[in-house]
Write an enzyme that holds these catalytic residues in place. Structure first.
Site, PDB file in Angstrom:
ATOM      1  N   ARG A 122     -17.169  -1.583   5.630  1.00  0.00           N
ATOM      2  CA  ARG A 122     -17.324  -2.979   6.028  1.00  0.00           C
ATOM      3  C   ARG A 122     -18.259  -3.034   7.238  1.00  0.00           C
ATOM      4  O   ARG A 122     -17.838  -2.929   8.389  1.00  0.00           O
ATOM      5  CB  ARG A 122     -15.957  -3.590   6.292  1.00  0.00           C
ATOM      6  CG  ARG A 122     -15.073  -3.480   5.048  1.00  0.00           C
ATOM      7  CD  ARG A 122     -13.654  -3.899   5.267  1.00  0.00           C
ATOM      8  NE  ARG A 122     -12.828  -3.520   4.108  1.00  0.00           N
ATOM      9  CZ  ARG A 122     -11.524  -3.732   4.022  1.00  0.00           C
ATOM     10  NH1 ARG A 122     -10.883  -4.338   5.008  1.00  0.00           N
ATOM     11  NH2 ARG A 122     -10.854  -3.349   2.956  1.00  0.00           N
ATOM     12  N   THR A 159      -0.775  -2.009  -4.944  1.00  0.00           N
ATOM     13  CA  THR A 159      -2.232  -2.081  -4.799  1.00  0.00           C
ATOM     14  C   THR A 159      -2.863  -0.707  -4.973  1.00  0.00           C
ATOM     15  O   THR A 159      -2.450   0.261  -4.325  1.00  0.00           O
ATOM     16  CB  THR A 159      -2.596  -2.676  -3.430  1.00  0.00           C
ATOM     17  OG1 THR A 159      -2.012  -3.984  -3.345  1.00  0.00           O
ATOM     18  CG2 THR A 159      -4.094  -2.792  -3.260  1.00  0.00           C
ATOM     19  N   ASP A 174      -8.343 -12.548  -8.892  1.00  0.00           N
ATOM     20  CA  ASP A 174      -8.785 -13.040  -7.589  1.00  0.00           C
ATOM     21  C   ASP A 174     -10.251 -12.664  -7.399  1.00  0.00           C
ATOM     22  O   ASP A 174     -10.907 -12.213  -8.336  1.00  0.00           O
ATOM     23  CB  ASP A 174      -7.886 -12.522  -6.455  1.00  0.00           C
ATOM     24  CG  ASP A 174      -8.034 -11.020  -6.190  1.00  0.00           C
ATOM     25  OD1 ASP A 174      -8.996 -10.395  -6.670  1.00  0.00           O
ATOM     26  OD2 ASP A 174      -7.170 -10.470  -5.493  1.00  0.00           O
ATOM     27  N   ARG A 231     -14.390  -5.948  -0.872  1.00  0.00           N
ATOM     28  CA  ARG A 231     -14.262  -5.265   0.409  1.00  0.00           C
ATOM     29  C   ARG A 231     -14.082  -3.751   0.275  1.00  0.00           C
ATOM     30  O   ARG A 231     -13.921  -3.056   1.280  1.00  0.00           O
ATOM     31  CB  ARG A 231     -13.083  -5.863   1.180  1.00  0.00           C
ATOM     32  CG  ARG A 231     -13.275  -7.343   1.493  1.00  0.00           C
ATOM     33  CD  ARG A 231     -11.990  -8.013   1.913  1.00  0.00           C
ATOM     34  NE  ARG A 231     -11.592  -7.672   3.247  1.00  0.00           N
ATOM     35  CZ  ARG A 231     -12.073  -8.234   4.358  1.00  0.00           C
ATOM     36  NH1 ARG A 231     -13.020  -9.164   4.261  1.00  0.00           N
ATOM     37  NH2 ARG A 231     -11.642  -7.891   5.541  1.00  0.00           N
ATOM     38  N   TYR A 247       0.855  -1.177   0.000  1.00  0.00           N
ATOM     39  CA  TYR A 247       0.000   0.000   0.000  1.00  0.00           C
ATOM     40  C   TYR A 247       0.897   1.235   0.000  1.00  0.00           C
ATOM     41  O   TYR A 247       1.929   1.265   0.688  1.00  0.00           O
ATOM     42  CB  TYR A 247      -0.871   0.050   1.260  1.00  0.00           C
ATOM     43  CG  TYR A 247      -1.995  -0.945   1.293  1.00  0.00           C
ATOM     44  CD1 TYR A 247      -3.014  -0.917   0.353  1.00  0.00           C
ATOM     45  CD2 TYR A 247      -2.070  -1.903   2.307  1.00  0.00           C
ATOM     46  CE1 TYR A 247      -4.074  -1.814   0.402  1.00  0.00           C
ATOM     47  CE2 TYR A 247      -3.116  -2.801   2.375  1.00  0.00           C
ATOM     48  CZ  TYR A 247      -4.110  -2.758   1.414  1.00  0.00           C
ATOM     49  OH  TYR A 247      -5.154  -3.645   1.470  1.00  0.00           O
TER      50      TYR A 247
END
Length: 426
Positions: free
Chosen positions: A202, A193, A338, A310, A167
């Site tokens: 979330r 990412t 993924d 997410r 990150y």
């Protein structure tokens, strides 16, 4: 008339085949797990609600995750006949080195929260299986700790390798130092990412009052009563904290918002590219246009991903995006995928439609929660068996033989047709 007779004692003895009882409870429950869904059921039973829901849940209404899984279920295979495949080769070459299976372990944060062995179990199991392991910036084992765990593992079918997921932080120097450390530890691929400028909503975590580290409240204590083993591990092992960051305390969303930077750009990618000596792939690509731009920018590959559902709910489904991205970027550019993978057949379908490789996240964590390192081994074994069986039933001996002709993506969600001005067409 049916002729009847008294049972023959000798024949009865032939029918009596008693299986040797398995006295180890962990081995017994893992042996009974035949699918990743079975491991999930065990994991839910053994893990406190807040930790399980952090793993199992997604953003907002969790539509992205549901759609991703549905996309894999809406696959129709087209097997060849009279093309025997008595043995199958599941190995692939990915980013300059072999993997014994067409999947690796995706980066997951706070992994020791799910089960105390955490990333060490994942890295060890991956090394033993001959597949890559990816460590998250938000991991709970250090870069050096993961590398040591990998080196302790006996040599698998192919050399072990580790990848690092990065990150870009508000404090850029933190990201630069992590990049240098991962390179020094021998990690060969970096996942840059791009889908986390801010934290997704979330809601399960908010409703559970989930925080890092976990807080003891009346609710968590009540939930812990039938799960004493988890709390014993939590209280008798080193403190749960980020191995690569010094910031702890607060909800996951608060931690991400404090650390991540929404101004991340191609300039940051160029800086990391200069710092990183190995392969660099961009994780979180969700449009064909971005895939093309990144290919032209010189990265080594991309991961089609919506962060396991997410981050942005209602984001594109990576598996649906895969065929058009492959056509656009050509055959010589690495495309991984993924999100939503729960069965070896999902992996086979992805390879057939153009993916070079796949990554599993929740599937591995369900195994971890169900039985630590042994549970991760079991998750990998389940997926391996499903991949091999699917290949044999399709009549292919190697992954190279898989083509789009083997798969039809059945469609539930059909985009509304519009003209160039944006008006709905008939």
């Amino acid at each position: 008339m049916v002729q009847r007779q008294l049972p023959n004692p000798a024949e009865l003895l032939e029918l009596l085949r008693f299986k040797k009882p398995e006295l180890n409870a962990r081995t017994r429950r893992l042996d009974a797990a035949l699918t990743i869904a079975d491991l999930r059921t065990i994991a839910k039973r053994r893990t406190p609600k807040a930790a399980f829901d952090y793993t199992d849940g997604a953003a907002e209404g969790e539509l992205s995750l549901q759609r991703a899984r549905q996309a894999f279920e809406d696959v129709e295979f087209h097997p060849g006949i009279l093309t025997p495949a008595p043995t199958v080769d599941t190995s692939v070459e990915i980013l300059g080195a072999p993997s014994a299976l067409p999947f690796g372990i995706a980066p997951t944060g706070f992994t020791r929260l799910m089960q105390t062995e955490g990333e060490v179990a994942g890295a060890g199991a991956a090394a033993a299986a001959g597949i890559p392991f990816t460590l998250s910036t938000l991991g709970t084992t250090s870069i050096e700790g993961v590398q040591a765990a990998t080196l302790r593992e006996p040599q698998g079918p192919v050399p072990a390798r580790n990848w690092f997921q990065l990150y870009v932080m508000r404090d850029r120097e933190i990201s630069y130092e992590l990049t240098r450390r991962a390179a020094a530890a021998g990690f060969d691929t970096l996942h840059f990412t791009v889908d986390t400028p801010v934290a997704g909503a979330r809601l399960r975590d908010k409703r559970n009052g989930f925080s890092i580290p976990p807080q003891l409240t009346l609710g968590t204590i009540i939930n812990a009563i039938p799960r004493p083993w988890w709390w014993y591990d939590f209280l008798t092992t080193p403190k749960l904290e980020f191995a690569s960051l010094s910031t702890t305390g607060g909800t996951v969303g608060e931690l991400l918002d404090a650390a991540m930077d929404p101004t991340i750009s191609y300039d940051d990618l160029a800086i990391i590219r200069d710092l990183w000596p190995g392969n660099i792939v961009v994780k979180g690509v969700q449009t064909t246009e971005d895939a093309l731009r990144l290919r032209d920018a010189g990265v080594d590959g991309i991961v089609l991903s919506n962060h396991g559902g997410r981050q942005l709910d209602r984001a594109p489904i990576p598996f649906h995006l895969l065929p058009q991205v492959r056509r656009a970027v050509g055959d010589d550019f690495t495309v991984m995928i993924d999100t939503g993978i729960m069965n070896g057949a999902d992996i086979v379908a992805s390879i057939a439609l153009g993916a070079d490789f796949t990554l599993i996240g929740r599937a591995y964590l369900y195994g971890l929660m169900a039985g630590g390192r042994q549970g991760v081994d079991r998750a990998i074994a389940i997926l391996r068996t499903e991949i091999e069986r699917t290949m044999r039933l399709l009549g292919v001996s190697s992954l190279d033989e898989l083509t789009p002709a083997h798969v039809t993506q059945l469609t539930r969600l059909v985009p509304v047709a519009r003209d160039a001005a944006g008006a709905v067409t008939a």
